[in-house]
Design a protein around this motif. Structure first.
Motif, short mmCIF file in Angstrom:
data_model
loop_
_atom_site.label_atom_id
_atom_site.label_comp_id
_atom_site.label_asym_id
_atom_site.label_seq_id
_atom_site.Cartn_x
_atom_site.Cartn_y
_atom_site.Cartn_z
N VAL A 35 0.83 -1.21 0.00
CA VAL A 35 0.00 0.00 0.00
C VAL A 35 0.86 1.26 0.00
O VAL A 35 0.53 2.24 -0.67
N LEU A 36 1.97 1.24 0.74
CA LEU A 36 2.80 2.43 0.87
C LEU A 36 3.92 2.51 -0.17
O LEU A 36 4.69 3.47 -0.18
N ALA A 37 4.00 1.52 -1.05
CA ALA A 37 5.03 1.48 -2.10
C ALA A 37 6.43 1.60 -1.50
O ALA A 37 7.24 2.42 -1.92
N ALA A 38 6.68 0.75 -0.51
CA ALA A 38 7.97 0.74 0.17
C ALA A 38 8.43 -0.71 0.31
O ALA A 38 7.62 -1.62 0.36
N PRO A 39 9.74 -0.94 0.39
CA PRO A 39 10.23 -2.30 0.62
C PRO A 39 9.78 -2.79 2.01
O PRO A 39 9.77 -2.03 2.98
N ALA A 40 9.41 -4.05 2.09
CA ALA A 40 8.96 -4.62 3.37
C ALA A 40 10.02 -4.47 4.45
O ALA A 40 9.69 -4.34 5.63
N ALA A 41 11.30 -4.45 4.07
CA ALA A 41 12.38 -4.28 5.04
C ALA A 41 12.33 -2.93 5.74
O ALA A 41 12.89 -2.77 6.82
N MET A 62 7.51 5.77 2.67
CA MET A 62 6.45 5.71 1.67
C MET A 62 6.99 6.22 0.34
O MET A 62 7.73 7.21 0.31
N GLY A 63 6.62 5.56 -0.73
CA GLY A 63 7.01 6.03 -2.06
C GLY A 63 6.31 7.35 -2.37
O GLY A 63 5.16 7.55 -2.03
N ALA A 64 7.04 8.27 -3.00
CA ALA A 64 6.48 9.59 -3.31
C ALA A 64 7.12 10.14 -4.57
O ALA A 64 8.25 9.80 -4.91
N LEU A 65 6.38 10.99 -5.24
CA LEU A 65 6.93 11.68 -6.41
C LEU A 65 7.85 12.81 -5.94
O LEU A 65 7.55 13.48 -4.95
N SER A 86 -2.92 12.61 2.77
CA SER A 86 -4.12 11.92 2.29
C SER A 86 -3.84 10.46 1.95
O SER A 86 -4.66 9.58 2.20
N ARG A 87 -2.66 10.17 1.42
CA ARG A 87 -2.30 8.78 1.12
C ARG A 87 -2.09 7.97 2.39
O ARG A 87 -2.50 6.81 2.47
N ARG A 120 10.32 8.47 -6.19
CA ARG A 120 10.15 7.55 -7.29
C ARG A 120 9.66 8.30 -8.51
O ARG A 120 8.56 8.81 -8.50
N GLU A 121 10.47 8.34 -9.53
CA GLU A 121 10.08 8.97 -10.79
C GLU A 121 9.11 8.12 -11.59
O GLU A 121 8.35 8.62 -12.39
N ASP A 122 9.12 6.80 -11.33
CA ASP A 122 8.30 5.90 -12.13
C ASP A 122 6.81 6.04 -11.86
O ASP A 122 5.99 5.44 -12.54
N GLY A 123 6.45 6.82 -10.86
CA GLY A 123 5.04 7.06 -10.59
C GLY A 123 4.40 6.03 -9.69
O GLY A 123 3.26 6.18 -9.31
N ARG A 124 5.11 4.97 -9.32
CA ARG A 124 4.52 3.97 -8.45
C ARG A 124 4.57 4.47 -7.01
O ARG A 124 5.55 4.33 -6.32
N VAL A 125 3.49 5.10 -6.61
CA VAL A 125 3.44 5.64 -5.26
C VAL A 125 2.19 5.23 -4.52
O VAL A 125 1.98 5.61 -3.39
N SER A 126 1.34 4.46 -5.14
CA SER A 126 0.16 4.03 -4.41
C SER A 126 -0.08 2.56 -4.56
O SER A 126 0.58 1.89 -5.29
#
Length: 126
Positions: A35-41, A62-65, A86-87, A120-126
């Motif tokens: 959900v947070l676009a982060a490594p489980a570690a 958390m992954g973010a742009l 909000s995320r 993350r530039e790839d846009g995977r943040v959610s």
């Protein structure tokens, strides 16, 4: 002619099913990481008793742009789920639903603490 034993509902329900804290923690880490676009570690999980129910506390990056991307294209921020706040707020409900579904446990609440951002530039943040 021999009779076959047919399972009855009472027979199917006999016994106990228990899920260890370690298994619940693994499920919660995996759900939060997704959900947070982060490594489980980078996900930390702790459990508390909340009047007989389980309360889940998560601390994670958390992954973010990058801000430069958001500054050039604000539409991407909305498409990625909105602001960090909000995320994180939406993540609580999603994590709760996934953990309850996968474990069969009832949770009273999920608390999320964002400990950092993974740009993350790839846009995977959610």
């Amino acid at each position: 002619m021999s009779e076959k034993s047919v399972p009855t509902p009472e027979r199917d329900l006999a016994g106990h099913n228990r899920i260890s804290t370690q298994a619940l923690t693994s499920v919660a880490k995996a759900a939060a990481a997704e959900v947070l676009a982060a490594p489980a570690a980078q996900v930390r999980v702790s459990w508390n008793d909340d009047d007989g129910l389980l309360a889940l506390s998560i601390s994670s990056a958390m992954g973010a742009l990058p801000l430069s991307t958001v500054g050039r294209d604000a539409v991407r921020l909305a498409a990625a789920g909105g602001s960090v706040l909000s995320r994180a707020t939406a993540a609580k409900a999603s994590i709760l639903k996934q953990v309850e579904h996968l474990s069969g446990s009832s949770l009273s609440r999920v608390d999320v603490r964002i400990s950092g951002l993974l740009l993350r530039e790839d846009g995977r943040v959610s």
